[in-house]
Design a protein around this motif. Structure first.
Motif, PDB file in Angstrom:
ATOM      1  N   GLY A   1       0.816  -1.208   0.000  1.00 15.80           N
ATOM      2  CA  GLY A   1       0.000   0.000   0.000  1.00 15.80           C
ATOM      3  C   GLY A   1       0.850   1.258   0.000  1.00 15.80           C
ATOM      4  O   GLY A   1       0.341   2.356  -0.217  1.00 15.80           O
ATOM      5  N   ASP A   2       2.153   1.102   0.214  1.00 17.84           N
ATOM      6  CA  ASP A   2       3.068   2.251   0.175  1.00 17.84           C
ATOM      7  C   ASP A   2       3.268   2.778  -1.244  1.00 17.84           C
ATOM      8  O   ASP A   2       3.663   3.925  -1.422  1.00 17.84           O
ATOM      9  CB  ASP A   2       4.447   1.860   0.723  1.00 17.84           C
ATOM     10  CG  ASP A   2       4.528   1.921   2.230  1.00 17.84           C
ATOM     11  OD1 ASP A   2       3.493   2.155   2.884  1.00 17.84           O
ATOM     12  OD2 ASP A   2       5.635   1.727   2.760  1.00 17.84           O
ATOM     13  N   ILE A   3       3.050   1.913  -2.249  1.00 15.79           N
ATOM     14  CA  ILE A   3       3.336   2.317  -3.633  1.00 15.79           C
ATOM     15  C   ILE A   3       2.052   2.445  -4.441  1.00 15.79           C
ATOM     16  O   ILE A   3       1.062   1.778  -4.177  1.00 15.79           O
ATOM     17  CB  ILE A   3       4.308   1.336  -4.329  1.00 15.79           C
ATOM     18  CG1 ILE A   3       3.754  -0.087  -4.322  1.00 15.79           C
ATOM     19  CG2 ILE A   3       5.682   1.411  -3.698  1.00 15.79           C
ATOM     20  CD1 ILE A   3       4.582  -1.090  -5.110  1.00 15.79           C
ATOM     21  N   VAL A   4       2.098   3.337  -5.430  1.00 15.28           N
ATOM     22  CA  VAL A   4       0.958   3.570  -6.317  1.00 15.28           C
ATOM     23  C   VAL A   4       1.474   3.516  -7.753  1.00 15.28           C
ATOM     24  O   VAL A   4       2.440   4.199  -8.090  1.00 15.28           O
ATOM     25  CB  VAL A   4       0.314   4.953  -6.052  1.00 15.28           C
ATOM     26  CG1 VAL A   4      -0.891   5.166  -6.954  1.00 15.28           C
ATOM     27  CG2 VAL A   4      -0.070   5.100  -4.596  1.00 15.28           C
ATOM     28  N   PHE A   5       0.822   2.703  -8.595  1.00 18.03           N
ATOM     29  CA  PHE A   5       1.258   2.609  -9.987  1.00 18.03           C
ATOM     30  C   PHE A   5       0.893   3.881 -10.746  1.00 18.03           C
ATOM     31  O   PHE A   5       0.056   4.665 -10.307  1.00 18.03           O
ATOM     32  CB  PHE A   5       0.710   1.341 -10.653  1.00 18.03           C
ATOM     33  CG  PHE A   5      -0.736   1.405 -11.059  1.00 18.03           C
ATOM     34  CD1 PHE A   5      -1.085   1.439 -12.400  1.00 18.03           C
ATOM     35  CD2 PHE A   5      -1.758   1.407 -10.117  1.00 18.03           C
ATOM     36  CE1 PHE A   5      -2.421   1.487 -12.786  1.00 18.03           C
ATOM     37  CE2 PHE A   5      -3.084   1.447 -10.492  1.00 18.03           C
ATOM     38  CZ  PHE A   5      -3.422   1.497 -11.834  1.00 18.03           C
TER      39      PHE A   5
END
Length: 187
Positions: free
Chosen positions: A158-162
């Motif tokens: 959930g720390d990263i967003v595409f």
């Protein structure tokens, strides 16, 4: 999926994955992410030059260790909650007038990930993971914390967003140092 794309490209099954080595904009982030798709690999540099972007491409031939996802599992509420004392049950949460809680008689879908031991983090390896994610078009959402990494593997995805995702942040889209990535919560 990215690992499979890299494997196919390095084994010559498909054309190589060609990324911009220093992405700075959302458009370049999206194109870098697209280059992992079969269509992106088949288009190669033409997808970049057609957009008027000229640079020395980076061929993606490997990726750092990432947490493996084994797929979906169906679990019954009773199998999650049954046998536990009531005082340890997750509390209900109300989100936009909808009360959300676990119920005994409902079947839930769960994503099953590999277990990562709580070993320490190697700063250089964490920076390699960050550099890969940045070049692949991911931004970090808010700050990452040391507790979200185990054995130099990002645990909380959930720390990263595409690059096409809600919450992708141009201000958080950059290569970072291990010190920035492994911030201790509360600092």
């Amino acid at each position: 999926m990215m690992a499979i794309a890299i494997k196919e490209a390095t084994e010559g099954i498909t054309p190589p994955i060609l990324d911009h080595p220093y992405p700075e904009t959302k458009d370049v982030a999206q194109r870098n992410l697209f280059s992992f798709s079969l269509e992106g690999r088949q288009a190669g540099l033409s997808s970049w030059t057609d957009a008027g972007l000229h640079f020395e491409p980076m061929s993606v031939t490997s990726m750092p260790r990432m947490r493996e996802c084994f797929g979906w599992a169906k679990v019954n509420g009773n199998s999650i909650l049954g046998g536990w004392p009531r005082h340890v049950f997750p509390l209900p949460v109300k989100i936009e007038k909808v009360k959300r809680e676990f119920e005994f008689d409902i079947e839930y879908s769960a994503i099953v990930y590999e277990w990562i031991d709580g070993k320490g983090n190697d700063p250089a390896t964490v920076e390699d993971v960050d550099a890969f994610l940045w070049c692949a078009g991911f931004s970090f959402q808010g700050g990452s914390h040391e507790q979200n990494w185990k054995g130099s593997v990002l645990i909380d995805l959930g720390d990263i967003v595409f690059a096409h995702g809600y919450g992708w942040d141009k201000n958080a889209f950059r290569a970072r140092t291990a010190a920035e990535i492994l911030l201790e919560q509360g600092r």
